[in-house]
Write an enzyme that holds these catalytic residues in place. Structure first.
Site, PDB file in Angstrom:
ATOM      1  N   SER A  81      -5.847   1.882  -7.935  1.00  0.00           N
ATOM      2  CA  SER A  81      -6.534   3.258  -8.014  1.00  0.00           C
ATOM      3  C   SER A  81      -7.734   3.349  -8.957  1.00  0.00           C
ATOM      4  CB  SER A  81      -5.611   4.325  -8.026  1.00  0.00           C
ATOM      5  OG  SER A  81      -6.401   5.600  -8.338  1.00  0.00           O
ATOM      6  N   TYR A 122       1.550   8.313 -12.679  1.00  0.00           N
ATOM      7  CA  TYR A 122       0.604   7.306 -11.656  1.00  0.00           C
ATOM      8  C   TYR A 122      -0.027   6.513 -12.352  1.00  0.00           C
ATOM      9  CZ  TYR A 122      -2.260   6.810  -7.194  1.00  0.00           C
ATOM     10  OH  TYR A 122      -2.755   6.197  -6.379  1.00  0.00           O
ATOM     11  N   VAL A 123      -0.861   7.022 -13.247  1.00  0.00           N
ATOM     12  CA  VAL A 123      -1.796   6.028 -14.127  1.00  0.00           C
ATOM     13  C   VAL A 123      -0.934   4.767 -14.693  1.00  0.00           C
ATOM     14  CG1 VAL A 123      -3.567   5.938 -15.756  1.00  0.00           C
ATOM     15  CG2 VAL A 123      -3.491   7.762 -14.506  1.00  0.00           C
ATOM     16  N   ILE A 146     -10.293   9.320  -1.824  1.00  0.00           N
ATOM     17  CA  ILE A 146     -10.710   9.125  -0.688  1.00  0.00           C
ATOM     18  C   ILE A 146     -10.076  10.231   0.238  1.00  0.00           C
ATOM     19  CG2 ILE A 146     -11.139   7.623   1.328  1.00  0.00           C
ATOM     20  CD1 ILE A 146     -11.614   5.395  -0.517  1.00  0.00           C
ATOM     21  N   LYS A 150       0.037   2.340 -12.110  1.00  0.00           N
ATOM     22  CA  LYS A 150      -1.191   1.682 -11.533  1.00  0.00           C
ATOM     23  C   LYS A 150      -1.539   0.658 -12.389  1.00  0.00           C
ATOM     24  CE  LYS A 150      -1.592   3.065  -7.176  1.00  0.00           C
ATOM     25  NZ  LYS A 150      -1.293   2.374  -6.278  1.00  0.00           N
ATOM     26  N   ASN A 156       1.021  -1.229   0.010  1.00  0.00           N
ATOM     27  CA  ASN A 156      -0.048  -0.158   0.018  1.00  0.00           C
ATOM     28  C   ASN A 156       0.838   1.364   0.135  1.00  0.00           C
ATOM     29  OD1 ASN A 156      -2.543   1.755   0.634  1.00  0.00           O
ATOM     30  ND2 ASN A 156      -0.942   2.271   2.278  1.00  0.00           N
TER      31      ASN A 156
END
Length: 258
Positions: A152, A165-166, A198, A169, A99
């Site tokens: 994500s 980031y994409v 979140i 992921k 995580n």
């Protein structure tokens, strides 16, 4: 009389779980949920010792058997030492939840550099890979294990100005699917939980207008919580999910309903 565990769905009694990056935020919520389900929880942190100690105490106040381990989730030697220390203290790991995450600024592609792309890859592909190598000998020997990657919704939603980031992921989801097939003969499942946005401590300074606009896009009409993510991880960790592997569960109130 039946033992109470037999009446409790998703019981993780006597299981040992490691959650990296669990001193706060989503990781803390996942660790708390696993502990409340009966698992012995190994918390991991790198820099914020004050938050880590507070989380440890909060879990213990709930009656959870927990311990704290410091390690850089992107450093293979530190991860190996951490897994060895956990196994010395608790025995082999049953549940692994990678995580840990660095900051994820949104930028146009021209403003990123190669080092930042590599950092994303290190945390979201290399770290799960290195952790798996460390824990799999014990899992394979026992023919039991749960690996749950925290990914994500950004991969499914194709979020712009977030390419590093994409991409990382997406790599994490692809790695998880491949590992699910490779490890299925050993009765080790590999799944992913894909939260939406979140708000946690790392989002304290995010613009309120951006938060309000995002909230309007959640069909369920409320913000998700770390507990929502933790509950999904508990399910994947349980015996009830033993026939589920290679899947992604989007925890985002219906933003990606497929």
């Amino acid at each position: 009389f039946l033992h109470c565990d037999s009446l409790m769905p998703f019981s993780l009694s006597n299981k040992v779980a490691l959650v990296t990056g669990s001193s706060r935020g989503l990781g803390r919520g996942v660790a708390m949920a696993l502990g409340k389900a009966g698992a012995k929880v190994c918390l991991n942190y790198l820099n914020n010792s004050e938050a880590a100690e507070k989380t440890l105490q909060d879990l213990r106040n709930e009656g959870i058997h927990a311990a704290l381990f410091r390690a850089d989730a992107s450093d293979q030697q530190q991860l190996n030492f951490m897994v060895e220390a956990i196994e010395d203290k608790f025995g082999s790991l049953d549940i692994l939840v990678p995580n840990a995450t660095p900051d994820q600024p949104q930028k146009p592609i021209e403003d990123y550099d190669a080092d930042f792309y590599r950092q994303m890859y290190d945390f979201f592909v290399m770290s799960p890979f290195m952790l798996a190598q460390a824990v799999l000998p014990g899992m394979k020997k026992r023919k039991y294990g749960r690996i749950i990657n925290i990914t994500s919704e950004v991969f499914h939603c194709s979020v712009p100005q977030f390419s590093a980031y994409v991409a990382a992921k997406g790599g994490q989801i692809g790695w998880s699917r491949s590992m699910a097939n490779e490890l299925a003969p050993f009765r080790i499942t590999v799944n992913t939980v894909a939260p939406g946005w979140i708000p946690t401590e790392r989002h304290e300074n995010d613009p309120e207008d951006a938060k309000n606009e995002y909230l309007k896009t959640i069909p369920i009409g409320r913000w998700g919580t770390p507990e929502d993510v933790g509950n999904a991880v508990v399910f994947y960790s349980s015996d009830e999910a033993s026939f589920i592997t290679g899947q992604t569960l989007c925890v985002n109130g219906g933003r990606t309903p497929w």
